[in-house]
Structure formats: C-alpha cells, structure tokens
Design a protein around this motif. Structure first.
Motif, short mmCIF file in Angstrom:
data_model
loop_
_atom_site.label_atom_id
_atom_site.label_comp_id
_atom_site.label_asym_id
_atom_site.label_seq_id
_atom_site.Cartn_x
_atom_site.Cartn_y
_atom_site.Cartn_z
N GLU A 18 0.86 -1.17 0.00
CA GLU A 18 0.00 0.00 0.00
C GLU A 18 0.90 1.23 0.00
OE1 GLU A 18 -1.85 0.95 3.92
OE2 GLU A 18 -1.13 -1.05 4.47
N ALA A 19 0.36 2.34 -0.46
CA ALA A 19 1.12 3.59 -0.50
C ALA A 19 0.46 4.61 0.41
CB ALA A 19 1.18 4.12 -1.93
N GLU A 20 1.25 5.56 0.89
CA GLU A 20 0.67 6.61 1.73
C GLU A 20 -0.31 7.45 0.93
OE1 GLU A 20 2.10 10.33 4.61
OE2 GLU A 20 3.58 9.02 3.67
N ARG A 21 0.05 7.70 -0.35
CA ARG A 21 -0.84 8.44 -1.24
C ARG A 21 -0.88 7.74 -2.59
NH1 ARG A 21 2.15 12.08 1.56
NH2 ARG A 21 3.80 11.79 0.02
N ALA A 22 -2.02 7.76 -3.26
CA ALA A 22 -2.13 7.17 -4.59
C ALA A 22 -1.17 7.87 -5.53
CB ALA A 22 -3.56 7.30 -5.10
N GLY A 23 -0.44 7.09 -6.32
CA GLY A 23 0.51 7.66 -7.27
C GLY A 23 1.91 7.83 -6.73
N ASP A 24 2.14 7.55 -5.44
CA ASP A 24 3.50 7.63 -4.88
C ASP A 24 4.42 6.67 -5.62
OD1 ASP A 24 2.83 9.56 -3.08
OD2 ASP A 24 2.98 8.27 -1.30
#
Length: 223
Positions: free
Chosen positions: A203-209
C-alpha cells in the motif's frame, strides 16, 4: 540471501525521522574524527568505495544491529586496514602504530579540500544501453550478486522481482557488484527506474506515490 543491512521495508525498526535543515552534521566530536580517518585511509588507494560499503555490510549481524552509524564505519575500516596489510591486529590492540615510513598515499591536511572537491566520478565509456526511457523493466529475483556468493549489490531486496519504468538513462558506470571484490570496473549502463510504491509496500501513503532506484543493466530484464 540478504545481509542484515538490507533493511528496506522491514517492520519494527521505527520511523525514519529526517534531520532539520541546517543542523550540526556531527552529533559527537568523535564522529568528525571517524569521518576524517575514513577519508585519510581511503586516500591510501587500497580499496574502492564499493569495497568499503561491502566491508560495512559484512560486519557481524549482532554488531551491525547494535553499532551506531559511525561505529559501523570505524569497525569496517579496521577490518579493511588489517585485510589490506596496512595495520596489524597488534597495532589495533595497542592503539599505537609501529614505526614505519609514511605511506606514499598519505593524505596531508592541505590536500583534503581539493580531494573532496574533485570527488570520485564513476561514469565510464561503455556500449549502447539496452533500455530506453519509457521502457518497462523487471528487476532480478532474488536480489543477489551473481559474481560472488554473498557479495555486494546495489539492488535492494524489497525491489527484487518487481516491474517499473525507466525514467532516466545515465550512460555506463562502474559496476559495484564487480568493483567491490577486485574483479575490475566492468562498467554497465545505469538507469533510474520508477516503481509504484503500492507494488513494493503493498500500500502507498498516497495514490501515485513512486519509489525511484538507480539500477545497473544486468539487474534488469524487459517486463
């Protein structure tokens, strides 16, 4: 198999806390001396930066886990100096050098600033790159040195087997997997590859990271 230093993505080691800009670079006075000693010893020409990195990675795992940053530097430097015959174990134990003529590569104080300003460029002439900006590539699995068992590599385990996109092509550079072990520079094309953070971490902290890594050509294949 990976060594204890390959910590990226591992749980339990706490958050990475960036130092504020403008802070003092040395938390203790002896840290300054540790850096100076490492630079002076490196100036003797007995090893490359890749060799010194591998020496730190090869510390006993228990020592690596408990040593601070500069303690790792000093411990690995001691190992290198003994391995290269520049310092004896008896000298280390006594804390005193035996009488000997100065090494021809002795780094005098006046030469330190010019040496640091010059740096050690690792770009080299080489063949045409096999990949271009925009290409989809996949990293080698597992992340290991294929020349030397347990040897140095700049491919982190957390990125092994993942697909990314070439975003920069840097030309040929010294190949650390060979250079760390006295096998010659064997320059290879070097690329910056962007990976979706969610692919690497789940998972990423923000989408697109994204996570970007500089990777040598032999680490990669077409995805």
């Amino acid at each position: 198999m990976t060594r204890v230093h390959d910590m990226g993505g591992r749980y339990g080691d706490g958050a990475v806390v960036p130092e504020p800009q403008g802070t003092v670079p040395f938390a203790a006075d002896w840290h300054r001396g540790a850096l100076a000693l490492t630079l002076a010893a490196g100036g003797l020409g007995g090893w490359s930066i890749d060799t010194s990195r591998h020496a730190r990675e090869s510390l006993d795992p228990k020592d690596y886990a408990r040593f601070s940053y500069y303690e790792k530097w000093i411990a690995a430097l001691a190992d290198l100096l003994v391995a290269k015959g520049l310092v004896s174990e008896a000298e280390l134990a006594a804390g005193t050098a035996e009488a000997a003529p100065p090494h021809p590569g002795l780094l005098r104080a006046a030469a330190v600033a010019p040496a640091l300003a010059k740096g050690s460029p690792y770009a080299r002439g080489g063949g045409n790159p096999g990949f271009a900006v925009g290409d989809r590539v996949r990293t080698r699995l597992p992340a290991r040195n294929v020349l030397v068992a347990g040897g140095h590599t700049r491919l982190p385990a957390y990125a092994a087997g993942h697909a990314g996109t070439v975003i920069l092509s840097h030309g040929a550079h010294v190949f650390p997997d060979a250079n760390a072990h006295g096998l010659g520079e064997r320059p290879e094309p070097l690329y910056t590859v962007a990976f979706d953070a969610a692919d690497l971490w789940g998972e990423a902290e923000r989408a697109g990271d994204e996570v970007t890594l500089d990777l040598w050509e032999s680490y990669l294949e077409r995805a």
